[in-house]
Scaffold this active site. Structure first.
Site, PDB file in Angstrom:
ATOM      1  N   GLY A  95       0.772  -1.228   0.000  1.00 43.17           N
ATOM      2  CA  GLY A  95       0.000   0.000   0.000  1.00 43.17           C
ATOM      3  C   GLY A  95       0.808   1.285   0.000  1.00 43.17           C
ATOM      4  O   GLY A  95       1.869   1.406  -0.608  1.00 43.17           O
TER       5      GLY A  95
ATOM      6  N   TYR B 154     -11.991   1.920  14.902  1.00 42.76           N
ATOM      7  CA  TYR B 154     -10.987   2.497  13.992  1.00 42.76           C
ATOM      8  C   TYR B 154     -11.010   4.020  14.066  1.00 42.76           C
ATOM      9  O   TYR B 154      -9.975   4.663  14.260  1.00 42.76           O
ATOM     10  CB  TYR B 154     -11.267   2.001  12.570  1.00 42.76           C
ATOM     11  CG  TYR B 154     -10.327   2.528  11.504  1.00 42.76           C
ATOM     12  CD1 TYR B 154      -8.991   2.127  11.460  1.00 42.76           C
ATOM     13  CD2 TYR B 154     -10.776   3.412  10.523  1.00 42.76           C
ATOM     14  CE1 TYR B 154      -8.130   2.607  10.467  1.00 42.76           C
ATOM     15  CE2 TYR B 154      -9.921   3.888   9.534  1.00 42.76           C
ATOM     16  CZ  TYR B 154      -8.606   3.482   9.509  1.00 42.76           C
ATOM     17  OH  TYR B 154      -7.753   3.960   8.529  1.00 42.76           O
TER      18      TYR B 154
END
Ligand SMILES: NC(=O)c1ccc[n+]([C@@H]2O[C@H](COP(=O)([O-])OP(=O)(O)OC[C@H]3O[C@@H](n4cnc5c(N)ncnc54)[C@H](OP(=O)(O)O)[C@@H]3O)[C@@H](O)[C@H]2O)c1
Length: 273
Positions: free
Chosen positions: A13, A151
């Site tokens: 990523g 999150y």
């Protein structure tokens, strides 16, 4: 000597692409990952780009390993000029579906790990009167989103920590900032932790996942987001907050002037309708 940068989570990523981009811009990059047997993609990308990286092991939730890493880099290169806290992991679940251990795990990787690493590099940066500490947060560090309680909670926390730190650190020449991506095509979705007990939330979660899949179909590429991270590292016009795309800027903008919370609520509520 060129600036020395530590980047976390470079096996895939944005971390991978920002490591390559910063090496292309001439920085000495210490590219860390928790499992160096997964370094193949980074090595291939480095060889294709014709750059060299120093790949080292670091599981960011292991604070003692982080201390050894920073000490080792300082001993070898003389200093750390840049820290990029990129490693992170998502979680798709709402409060009732989350155990306290899962919430703690989100805090460990997305909040406490960047905080620990910032604390480790700060003394050297402060003594030299120069340094940059950047943390890849998320639009979810500004906009609370359905099924992202743990999150977003951790990303909000790290934004608050870094924003508080920034004004004090700058008095010593250390610039502290956050980088906020929206949806980016990486291994992130595959790595997200999901609930096993769907229960009453099943229909809402199905709608949310369908909507999110649509967003990720139009996601920014990891290479583009990695370049935006490298831009923040090398920018001459440093600012505390940066987004990696116009989509991310629009997203963050919804929240920052939302005094009563209604703009965010009306923005995110349709995601589960
Ligand atoms: N993709 C998105 O849509 C998006 C949007 C906003 C923000 N972000 C944030 O952007 C950052 C990069 O994510 P990405 O999209 O590039 O996803 P990714 O491809 O899944 O990369 C995440 C990286 O973090 C690493 N990591 C996870 N836990 C770690 C640990 N304990 N110690 C060391 N490394 C660890 C992963 O390593 P392993 O290979 O070992 O798992 C991986 O290299 C994260 O902080 C994420 O929260 C992502």
């Amino acid at each position: 000597m060129n600036d020395v940068a530590i980047i976390t989570g470079t096996s895939s990523g944005m971390g991978l692409f920002s490591a390559i981009e910063l090496a292309k811009r001439g920085l000495q990059v210490v590219a860390t990952m928790r499992d160096t047997t997964r370094a193949g993609r980074l090595r291939d990308a480095a060889s294709e780009a014709g750059v060299e990286l120093d790949i080292q092991a670091l599981d960011v939730v292991d604070h003692e390993s982080a201390a050894r890493l920073v000490a080792g880099v300082t001993a070898e290169y003389g200093r750390v000029d840049v820290l990029v806290n990129n490693a992170g992991q998502g979680s798709v679940a709402t409060a009732e579906q989350l155990t306290m251990d899962q919430i703690q795990a989100q805090l460990d990787v997305n909040y406490l790990a960047p905080v620990n690493l910032a604390k480790l590099v700060l003394p050297g940066m402060r003594e030299r009167g120069r340094g940059r500490i950047l943390t890849v947060t998320s639009v979810g560090g500004v906009v609370g989103q359905p099924f992202a309680d743990a999150y977003c909670g951790a990303k909000f926390a790290v934004e608050g920590f870094m924003q508080s730190l920034a004004v004090v650190a700058e008095r010593f020449g250390v610039q502290v900032g956050v980088i906020e991506p929206a949806a980016v095509a990486s291994d992130f979705v595959a790595n997200v932790e999901r609930p096993t007990d769907i229960g009453a939330y099943g229909p809402l979660l199905d709608v949310y996942i369908a909507r999110t899949s649509g967003a990720f179909a139009n996601a920014q590429t990891a290479q583009s987001a990695g370049t935006a991270i490298a831009d923040a590292v090398t920018a001459s016009d440093f600012t505390f907050r940066r987004q990696t795309s116009d989509t991310a800027s629009a997203f963050v903008g919804v929240s920052l002037a939302d005094l009563d919370g209604e703009r965010v609520r009306s923005f995110t509520s349709p995601w589960i309708s």
